[in-house]
Structure formats: structure tokens, C-alpha cells
Design a protein around this motif. Structure first.
Motif, PDB file in Angstrom:
ATOM      1  N   ARG A 119       0.624  -0.873   0.061  1.00 32.93           N
ATOM      2  CA  ARG A 119       0.042  -0.074  -0.025  1.00 32.93           C
ATOM      3  C   ARG A 119       0.879   1.069   0.126  1.00 32.93           C
ATOM      4  NH1 ARG A 119      -3.359  -3.487   3.865  1.00 32.93           N
ATOM      5  NH2 ARG A 119      -2.222  -2.129   5.408  1.00 32.93           N
ATOM      6  N   GLU A 120       2.001   1.087   0.584  1.00 33.74           N
ATOM      7  CA  GLU A 120       2.597   2.580   0.674  1.00 33.74           C
ATOM      8  C   GLU A 120       3.330   2.689  -0.571  1.00 33.74           C
ATOM      9  OE1 GLU A 120       7.285   2.529   1.812  1.00 33.74           O
ATOM     10  OE2 GLU A 120       5.931   2.726   4.155  1.00 33.74           O
ATOM     11  N   TYR A 121       3.622   1.654  -1.392  1.00 31.96           N
ATOM     12  CA  TYR A 121       4.416   1.913  -3.061  1.00 31.96           C
ATOM     13  C   TYR A 121       3.011   1.959  -3.435  1.00 31.96           C
ATOM     14  CZ  TYR A 121       5.618   0.187  -7.384  1.00 31.96           C
ATOM     15  OH  TYR A 121       5.686   0.651  -8.730  1.00 31.96           O
ATOM     16  N   GLN A 187      14.668  -3.146  -7.825  1.00 35.82           N
ATOM     17  CA  GLN A 187      13.598  -2.501  -6.266  1.00 35.82           C
ATOM     18  C   GLN A 187      13.575  -1.647  -5.443  1.00 35.82           C
ATOM     19  OE1 GLN A 187      15.981  -2.701  -2.273  1.00 35.82           O
ATOM     20  NE2 GLN A 187      15.802  -4.348  -2.957  1.00 35.82           N
ATOM     21  N   ALA A 188      12.320  -1.422  -5.622  1.00 36.24           N
ATOM     22  CA  ALA A 188      11.012  -0.135  -5.203  1.00 36.24           C
ATOM     23  C   ALA A 188      11.142   0.076  -3.677  1.00 36.24           C
ATOM     24  CB  ALA A 188       9.442  -0.267  -6.142  1.00 36.24           C
ATOM     25  N   ARG A 189      10.910  -1.138  -2.842  1.00 34.20           N
ATOM     26  CA  ARG A 189      10.732  -0.227  -1.590  1.00 34.20           C
ATOM     27  C   ARG A 189      11.618  -1.620  -0.690  1.00 34.20           C
ATOM     28  NH1 ARG A 189       9.225   3.907  -3.192  1.00 34.20           N
ATOM     29  NH2 ARG A 189       7.098   4.879  -2.197  1.00 34.20           N
ATOM     30  N   ARG A 190      11.593  -1.574   0.799  1.00 31.93           N
ATOM     31  CA  ARG A 190      12.585  -2.632   0.800  1.00 31.93           C
ATOM     32  C   ARG A 190      12.450  -2.272   2.268  1.00 31.93           C
ATOM     33  NH1 ARG A 190      18.745  -3.227   0.693  1.00 31.93           N
ATOM     34  NH2 ARG A 190      18.689  -4.883   2.115  1.00 31.93           N
ATOM     35  N   ARG A 191      11.615  -3.056   3.455  1.00 29.29           N
ATOM     36  CA  ARG A 191      11.587  -3.196   4.487  1.00 29.29           C
ATOM     37  C   ARG A 191      11.708  -4.223   6.088  1.00 29.29           C
ATOM     38  NH1 ARG A 191       5.404  -1.071   6.575  1.00 29.29           N
ATOM     39  NH2 ARG A 191       5.955   0.465   5.054  1.00 29.29           N
ATOM     40  N   ALA A 204      17.467  -9.948  10.125  1.00 25.40           N
ATOM     41  CA  ALA A 204      18.136 -10.416   9.285  1.00 25.40           C
ATOM     42  C   ALA A 204      17.130 -10.324   7.425  1.00 25.40           C
ATOM     43  CB  ALA A 204      18.842 -12.087   9.061  1.00 25.40           C
ATOM     44  N   ASP A 205      15.450 -10.413   8.135  1.00 21.13           N
ATOM     45  CA  ASP A 205      14.491 -10.962   7.473  1.00 21.13           C
ATOM     46  C   ASP A 205      13.750  -9.533   7.500  1.00 21.13           C
ATOM     47  OD1 ASP A 205      13.204 -12.543   5.619  1.00 21.13           O
ATOM     48  OD2 ASP A 205      10.927 -11.768   7.427  1.00 21.13           O
ATOM     49  N   GLU A 206      13.847  -9.100   5.885  1.00 24.51           N
ATOM     50  CA  GLU A 206      12.753  -8.086   5.189  1.00 24.51           C
ATOM     51  C   GLU A 206      12.577  -8.349   4.023  1.00 24.51           C
ATOM     52  OE1 GLU A 206      16.469  -4.355   5.014  1.00 24.51           O
ATOM     53  OE2 GLU A 206      16.838  -6.475   3.957  1.00 24.51           O
ATOM     54  N   PHE A 207      11.726  -7.586   3.617  1.00 21.38           N
ATOM     55  CA  PHE A 207      10.924  -7.919   3.039  1.00 21.38           C
ATOM     56  C   PHE A 207      11.153  -6.488   1.641  1.00 21.38           C
ATOM     57  CE2 PHE A 207       7.266  -7.960   6.451  1.00 21.38           C
ATOM     58  CZ  PHE A 207       7.706  -9.749   5.855  1.00 21.38           C
ATOM     59  N   TYR A 208      10.595  -6.651   0.345  1.00 21.54           N
ATOM     60  CA  TYR A 208      10.633  -6.369  -0.840  1.00 21.54           C
ATOM     61  C   TYR A 208       9.826  -5.974  -1.762  1.00 21.54           C
ATOM     62  CZ  TYR A 208      15.800  -7.675   0.628  1.00 21.54           C
ATOM     63  OH  TYR A 208      16.345  -7.855   1.520  1.00 21.54           O
ATOM     64  N   VAL A 209       9.319  -4.720  -2.489  1.00 20.12           N
ATOM     65  CA  VAL A 209       8.621  -4.292  -3.125  1.00 20.12           C
ATOM     66  C   VAL A 209       9.029  -4.459  -4.536  1.00 20.12           C
ATOM     67  CG1 VAL A 209       7.312  -2.889  -4.222  1.00 20.12           C
ATOM     68  CG2 VAL A 209       7.225  -3.341  -2.119  1.00 20.12           C
ATOM     69  N   TYR A 210       9.579  -5.858  -5.654  1.00 15.56           N
ATOM     70  CA  TYR A 210       9.904  -5.441  -6.482  1.00 15.56           C
ATOM     71  C   TYR A 210       8.937  -4.958  -8.116  1.00 15.56           C
ATOM     72  CZ  TYR A 210      14.662  -7.390  -5.643  1.00 15.56           C
ATOM     73  OH  TYR A 210      15.848  -7.881  -5.263  1.00 15.56           O
TER      74      TYR A 210
END
Length: 216
Positions: A119-121, A187-191, A204-210
Motif C-alpha cells: 500500500r505504501e508503494y 527493487q522499489a521498496r524494502r523494509r 536478518a529478514d526483510e520484505f521487498y517490493v519489486y
């Protein structure tokens, strides 16, 4: 429907649900025991299907080897599918067992966190928000058959035909996001993940928007 090398390619149908959920659980939730894996994978799959406007399944001899699900902005989910209602029923059933309820909470916390990042993206209406790859999964038994690439290419062909400006997907460190980079996504977003995942170090875990824009 076409058949190549004994593989059948077709739209997802309700009869696929149980087998596809087993594949999801086996591939993404190996840390969960049998009952917890089944409950969490079925609820997660129903959640994705409730948003799906286009799908493709790769099947061989009755075994589902891969699935891709798309959610397209402005397109309606097929009427009568009932996936949202199934998600609610399965969640309520799992809540009757504390152990199953906790497994579902753990998995769906991650799904909701991915949705928050999505949603942020999408809030600025980028071209890549026209469509979302909700699920792309391939059986470990299908390695080397190129099924993931073929499912992905078929989804892109569909989006080209519909005139979508682009698409995006959510992934995390547990997935091979190098596959998406190889396909031309950026990659457009990461969190950093706030969710707890069994067997995964939260630090060590991250989410990504590709994202893939304008080049469909």
C-alpha cells in the motif's frame, strides 16, 4: 489449454485448492508441523485467491507443479469463487485450536506486513501498481523444467494484452529474488520485518517490493 512435454497449462479451478495449498505449505512453511502447515497454507492461499483476477497452473499427471496468480487493478475477481468467505471460515476453524491459531497468526502477520508495504508503494499511483503478482510458486520436484520462467512469461504476456503499464510483487529474504532481478524487475521498496517467522532471525529478514514499469 496446451500440453507440452506432458505438462498441462490451464486456469486455476476450485478443485486445485487442496493440492496447491499443500505445495505452498511444503515450500514456504517447512518449519510448521503437519496440522499447522495445512491450516496456515490454506488460509494464506484463500487470501491470495480472493484477490486473483487471472491465474495459470502447470500440472503433470495430476500433480500441480506450479501456480501464478495475478491481481489486476480495475478487474473484477470472478463471481461465485467464494475465496474470501473460505478464508474467513478457515480462520474461524483454526481459532478453535490455540496451536493452529498461533501458526495462522504468525504466517498472516507476515502477509499483512507485506500488504502494508505494498500500500505504501502504490499510494503514489506508480505505473507498476496496475497489477500485482500475488503468488508464484513452483514445486521442488519441478526444478530444471523451467516452469517458473514459463509461468512468469505467461503472466507478462497476459498483462501486455490488457495494456497494463507495469506490475509489482512482494517478496522477502526467504525467496530467490535474484530470479526477479534476472527478469528485469527493480527493487522499489524494502523494509525490515517486524513479524516473527519460525526459524528466521528477525534482524536478518526483510520484505521487498519489486517493480516492472512501462516495458511490458
Amino acid at each position: 489449454m496446451t500440453q507440452t512435454e506432458k505438462l498441462t497449462w490451464r486456469t486455476f479451478v476450485p478443485e486445485d485448492f487442496e493440492r496447491a495449498a499443500v505445495l505452498l505449505g511444503r515450500t514456504w512453511l517447512p518449519e510448521f508441523d503437519g496440522a499447522a502447515q495445512r491450516a496456515a497454507s490454506q488460509i494464506e492461499l484463500a487470501h491470495y485467491l480472493s484477490q486473483t483476477t487471472w491465474s495459470l497452473v502447470a500440472e503433470r499427471a495430476g500433480e500441480i507443479l506450479g501456480v501464478v496468480l495475478l491481481a489486476e487493478r480495475g478487474q473484477e475477481v470472478p463471481e461465485g469463487a467464494g475465496w474470501a468467505e473460505l478464508e474467513v471460515r478457515l480462520t474461524r476453524a483454526a481459532e478453535k485450536d490455540d496451536r493452529l491459531a498461533e501458526a495462522v497468526r504468525v504466517e498472516m502477520d507476515g502477509v499483512r506486513e507485506e500488504a502494508e508495504l505494498e500500500r505504501e508503494y502504490a499510494s503514489e499511483d506508480p505505473e507498476g501498481a496496475d497489477a500485482t503478482v500475488k503468488l508464484l510458486i513452483v514445486s521442488p520436484d519441478a526444478k530444471g523444467l523451467g516452469i517458473g520462467g514459463r509461468l512468469f512469461s505467461a503472466a507478462l504476456d497476459h498483462l501486455r494484452e490488457t495494456g497494463a503499464r507495469g506490475y509489482h510483487l512482494l517478496t522477502d529474504d526467504s525467496c530467490d529474488f535474484g530470479f526477479y532481478e534476472h527478469k528485469g524487475l527493480t527493487q522499489a521498496r524494502r523494509r525490515r520485518s517486524r513479524a516473527y517467522w519460525p526459524g528466521v532471525d528477525p534482524a536478518a529478514d526483510e520484505f521487498y517490493v519489486y517493480v516492472y514499469e512501462q516495458r511490458l
